[in-house]
Write an enzyme that holds these catalytic residues in place. Structure first.
Site, mmCIF file in Angstrom:
data_model
loop_
_atom_site.group_PDB
_atom_site.id
_atom_site.type_symbol
_atom_site.label_atom_id
_atom_site.label_comp_id
_atom_site.label_asym_id
_atom_site.label_seq_id
_atom_site.Cartn_x
_atom_site.Cartn_y
_atom_site.Cartn_z
ATOM 1 N N ASP A 1 -76.457 -25.834 29.053
ATOM 2 C CA ASP A 1 -75.419 -24.877 28.700
ATOM 3 C C ASP A 1 -75.341 -24.722 27.180
ATOM 4 O OD1 ASP A 1 -73.077 -23.320 29.654
ATOM 5 O OD2 ASP A 1 -71.937 -24.774 28.486
ATOM 6 N N GLU B 1 -90.974 -39.262 30.825
ATOM 7 C CA GLU B 1 -91.121 -40.626 31.348
ATOM 8 C C GLU B 1 -91.304 -40.622 32.863
ATOM 9 O OE1 GLU B 1 -87.581 -42.716 30.209
ATOM 10 O OE2 GLU B 1 -88.049 -42.566 28.063
#
Ligand code: GLC
Length: 564
Positions: free
Chosen positions: A203, A247
């Protein structure tokens, strides 16, 4: 489900949870309701869903004011419900994106409460942008910044200091120069990623950091870089987040930013390979229904995508703008250059011709789904829902409506609960024995109900299903867009692979050459030819002699549009 660029040509369905389906009868949509209706998304053929914020929140801005980033709001269910939803969605081949709101939290976030109780200069206060005021007694805000929702961007605390809120006063901005804020959001990402969430829509992704020393905005607004937005320091935050996303192997996580920045150069660093994957391309959404304007938006969106190496994410609708059927049904304002306040312009009021708007919206989504890149759909657009412009004043809730003193309608009209069953009480959105829906749906919503449209081959829903499911067969994923010279300036014409898309944007009714007509694989309306405000998809492999042999200027009479 592994493919680290699944998003590059995905269709993503935006779920405004409180208005999607109510599973527990409290009048507000929730995760249980969504779970029972996941089949709707599967039938539509989308690849992923994006859930507007559903964390613990006092709901002043319906979830964009978060009090706890690590838990689902009880109105929507529990964190376990979210985990179950993600698992179920994955089983059904759908990715799940959440909405991350890093620019601000809620005044009910424990950190903000702690800050209020802590002395000036304390670490607890450092997490927010708190300053003394100006003028006698510090009675004036620290600077002249205005909130996006109207009025000053500052509100005064009982102890005399002021806090910054780029949006509503219930949404205090974080101070992103504080290390604890950064560490906190890294934990938030890891928490939801660990629960199986595939990525985030970020956002106000050009927000977060504000200019140091909080300079006033010059009276004429002329600045190279607005001090509230798009500060260079935001990029190191995204680099850290991208490292976290990577990751997860073999299926790295994904980020798309809601970014309002000026031009490709400002966007460039956000979409660097070590920052965000995509940014929404709002260029089409903010254009009037006009061939030049739409073609210009497609060209610029594609040029940006090519230059920055990030596939465009097209969209025509979201929870912040009036629905496209209504926008296109209004008088199109071609006088203005690209509007300054793009979102506000997409919330214009004025008389609406729904039949015209619907025809245009159907043609527009054929354009959208033929483009290279990904497409974000907003719930209800597959039903052709218009904006509800006449909600009673006393049910409106949007802070834009409140802060503008009713001068602006705001966004409630695109957030009205979905109609599922035409003849069911409450249109099947919620249990008739429970509470009334949080926003009332008008009676005429029944005509748009999912069950009715599912039985009607000519409905919006049937069209969306055909297009979303069929687009990859017509327009080969990854195939570049090539414009086709069409003699009529009102027609947008391009190919991608073997697919040809023709859109008649407000021109005269046109015939289609017979060799094209017989190769039509989808059309937005029922009339033959290429009538005004319609679109067709054509499989050029089925055109004898290929596109080169096509006579675009068909003599009138031959292959003239036949209205069904
Ligand atoms: C974004 C959201 C909007 C929200 C605002 C503040 O623009 O899309 O709905 O009100 O940010 O968080």
């Amino acid at each position: 489900m592994t493919n680290d660029s699944w998003w590059s040509d995905a269709v993503v369905y935006q779920v405004y949870l409180r208005s999607f389906a109510d599973g527990d009868g409290d009048g507000v949509g929730d995760l249980a309701g969504l779970r029972t209706r996941l089949g709707h998304l599967v039938d539509l053929g989308v690849d992923a869903l994006w859930l507007n914020p559903c964390y613990v929140s006092p709901q002043r801005d319906h979830g964009y004011d978060i009090a706890d980033y690590f838990a689902i709001d009880p109105t929507y269910g529990t964190t376990d419900d979210l985990v179950d939803l993600v698992a179920e969605a994955h089983r059904r081949g759908l990715r799940v994106l959440l909405d991350l709101v890093p620019n601000h939290c809620s005044t009910e976030h424990p950190w903000f409460r702690e800050a209020l109780g802590a002395p000036v200069g304390s670490q607890q206060r450092e997490r927010f942008v708190l300053r003394d005021g100006r003028g006698p007694g510090g009675a004036l805000p620290p600077n002249n910044w205005q909130s996006v929702f109207g009025g000053p961007a500052w509100t005064r605390l009982a102890d005399g200091q002021w806090y910054l809120h780029s949006f509503d006063a219930s949404q205090p901005d974080f101070n992103w120069r504080d290390a604890s804020v950064r560490a906190y959001f890294e934990d938030v990402l890891r928490f939801w990623f660990g629960l199986g969430v595939d990525g985030f829509r970020i956002d106000v992704a050009h927000g977060l950091v504000v200019a140091e020393h909080l300079p006033d905005l010059p009276a004429d607004g002329a600045v190279d870089r607005h001090p509230m937005w798009d500060q260079p320091e935001v990029h190191e935050i995204y680099r850290t987040w991208r490292r976290i996303a990577q990751e997860y192997r073999p299926d790295p996580k994904y980020f798309i930013g809601e970014l309002w920045v000026d031009g490709t150069e400002r966007l460039r660093p956000y979409l660097a390979p070590d920052e965000l994957h995509q940014a929404f391309c709002f260029d089409l959404l903010v254009q009037p229904w006009d061939a030049d304007r739409l073609a210009g938006a497609v060209r610029s969106g594609l040029a940006t995508a090519d230059e920055l190496g990030a596939p465009a994410a097209w969209t025509l609708n979201n929870h912040d703008v009036h629905r496209v059927v209504s926008r296109y049904g209004q008088v199109q304002d071609l006088s203005a250059p690209d509007p300054q306040d793009l979102l506000a312009a997409a919330r214009r009021t004025g008389p609406v011709d729904l039949a015209v708007g619907a025809a245009r919206a159907r043609a527009a989504v054929m354009l959208l789904l033929a483009l290279p890149g990904s497409v974000y759909l907003y719930q209800g657009e597959e039903l052709g829902l218009p904006e509800v412009l006449d909600l009673p004043d006393d049910v409106r809730q949007d802070p834009i409506w409140v802060r503008s003193g009713g001068r602006e309608l705001g966004r409630d009209g695109c957030r009205v609960p979905l109609p599922w069953r035409a003849d069911a009480p409450r249109l099947g959105f919620s249990d008739p024995t429970g509470a009334a829906p949080w926003l009332p749906a008008p009676d005429w919503f029944a005509g748009y109900a999912v069950d009715r449209q599912a039985r009607d081959d000519g409905s919006f829903l049937a069209l969306y299903r055909r297009l979303v499911r069929g687009r990859r067969e017509v327009f080969a994923p990854g195939a570049p867009l090539r414009w086709v010279d069409h003699p009529d300036p009102a027609v947008l014409a391009f190919t991608r692979g073997a697919g040809l898309c023709l859109v008649n944007v407000g021109g005269d009714d046109l015939p289609l050459a017979p060799e094209l007509e017989q190769a039509v694989v989808a059309r937005s309306g029922t009339a033959g030819g290429l009538v005004r405000d319609s679109a067709v998809w054509i499989d050029t492999a089925r055109v004898p002699g290929g596109l080169r042999s096509v006579a675009w200027d068909v003599p009138s009479g031959a292959g003239a549009p036949a209205r069904a």
